[in-house]
Design an enzyme around this catalytic site. Structure first.
Site, PDB file in Angstrom:
ATOM      1  N   LYS A  53     101.366 -15.796  33.431  1.00 48.63           N
ATOM      2  CA  LYS A  53      99.992 -15.351  33.674  1.00 48.63           C
ATOM      3  C   LYS A  53      99.838 -13.865  33.368  1.00 48.63           C
ATOM      4  CE  LYS A  53      99.083 -18.988  37.040  1.00 48.63           C
ATOM      5  NZ  LYS A  53      99.142 -19.425  38.441  1.00 48.63           N
ATOM      6  N   GLN A  97      99.478 -16.786  44.258  1.00 52.17           N
ATOM      7  CA  GLN A  97     100.255 -17.924  43.763  1.00 52.17           C
ATOM      8  C   GLN A  97     100.676 -18.842  44.905  1.00 52.17           C
ATOM      9  OE1 GLN A  97     100.923 -18.619  40.422  1.00 52.17           O
ATOM     10  NE2 GLN A  97     101.730 -20.542  41.208  1.00 52.17           N
ATOM     11  N   ASP A 120      90.702 -18.600  40.382  1.00 52.68           N
ATOM     12  CA  ASP A 120      91.389 -19.891  40.433  1.00 52.68           C
ATOM     13  C   ASP A 120      90.396 -21.017  40.706  1.00 52.68           C
ATOM     14  OD1 ASP A 120      94.040 -20.291  39.809  1.00 52.68           O
ATOM     15  OD2 ASP A 120      94.816 -19.608  41.738  1.00 52.68           O
TER      16      ASP A 120
END
Length: 285
Positions: A53, A97, A120
């Protein structure tokens, strides 16, 4: 008939080029898109995802921040970091995460992220916006699946029947909402569905997202159907495979996504797209 392959790598590269151009244009006007990635603990898979990422952000010309913390970090400390990032004008997207260590409540942390920076697409406000058709951030994996359908000329699914296998908050449910928004007639199937094959044989589009090998086999498909495989599993030889029996299904389907090289590359790409949109909104574009 052998299905045409929907190449996630190629589509992903094309979208990332577009994002990089948008990022350069916005940076030239004084706003550099910024993403903060927070990693707590030493989960090996999470470390790989996070590395990918951050690299993708840098390649696109974003401002990228990676914060790594020990697994001993308290929930209160993590919430304080999220709050600080919410108030940092150089950060447009925040990604914590998952999974987090057991003593930290994932849901509480996700809900602490500002909906304006929830790239997200996991916040309840983002899910609600998707449900009612308001502007918000779409969960990255199903958003990538929609882009794959668009790439084969299926942007408007009016008159099509789509079957989603799986009902997770991360893929199954938002996938169904996005398909519905594209005018598909949608059926959500799951472990409580009595006859899965009866549903999938009616489908023009099948999205498999349960994390279980061979959940969809060739005899369960309508000839010419589009198959999107979100699964990430290992076969008996330890090779990466999806939820779909690829070799069998490709002989019946019209289009199919491979694993690897299908949906996987699209997930990080849509994270970049969401962060780009967040930066453009913050800049009043």
């Amino acid at each position: 008939m052998t299905a045409q392959i929907i190449d996630g790598k190629a589509l992903s590269a094309q979208l990332r080029t577009e994002v990089a151009q948008r990022a350069a244009a916005l940076t030239a006007k004084g706003t550099k898109p910024g993403l903060a990635v927070v990693l707590v603990g030493d989960n090996q898979a999470s470390q790989v995802y996070v590395r990918n990422k951050v690299k993708a952000c840098e390649d696109a010309g974003f401002h990228s921040v990676l914060e790594k913390y020990d697994a001993s970090m308290t929930e209160a400390e993590l919430l304080a970091r999220v709050d600080a990032l919410n108030n940092d004008p150089s950060i447009h997207g925040i990604l914590v995460q998952l999974p987090l260590p057991k003593h930290i409540d994932d849901h509480k942390v996700i809900e602490a992220i500002s909906p304006l920076k929830d790239v997200d697409g996991f916040h309840v406000a983002s899910a609600g916006a998707l449900m009612v058709g308001e502007v918000g951030f779409k969960a990255c994996t199903p958003y990538g699946c929609m882009k794959m359908l668009e790439s084969i000329g299926m942007k408007d699914l009016r008159g099509k029947h789509a079957v989603v296998i799986g009902r997770s908050n991360i893929v199954g449910k938002p996938m169904a909402m996005m398909l519905l928004a594209a005018n598909a007639t949608v059926t959500i199937t799951h472990s409580g569905t009595a006859d899965l094959a009866a549903m999938t044989r009616q489908a023009d589009v099948v999205v498999a997202a349960v994390g279980k090998r061979n959940v969809l086999t060739a005899d369960m498909l309508k000839p010419g159907a589009v198959v999107i495989d979100v699964g990430m599993n290992r076969d008996d030889e330890g090779k990466l495979c999806g939820d779909v029996d690829f070799d069998g299904c490709k002989e019946v389907a019209g289009y199919i996504t491979p694993v690897p090289g299908g949906v996987g590359p699209m997930t990080i790409t849509m994270l970049l797209v969401n962060t780009m949109e967040a930066a453009e909104r913050a800049a009043g574009q």
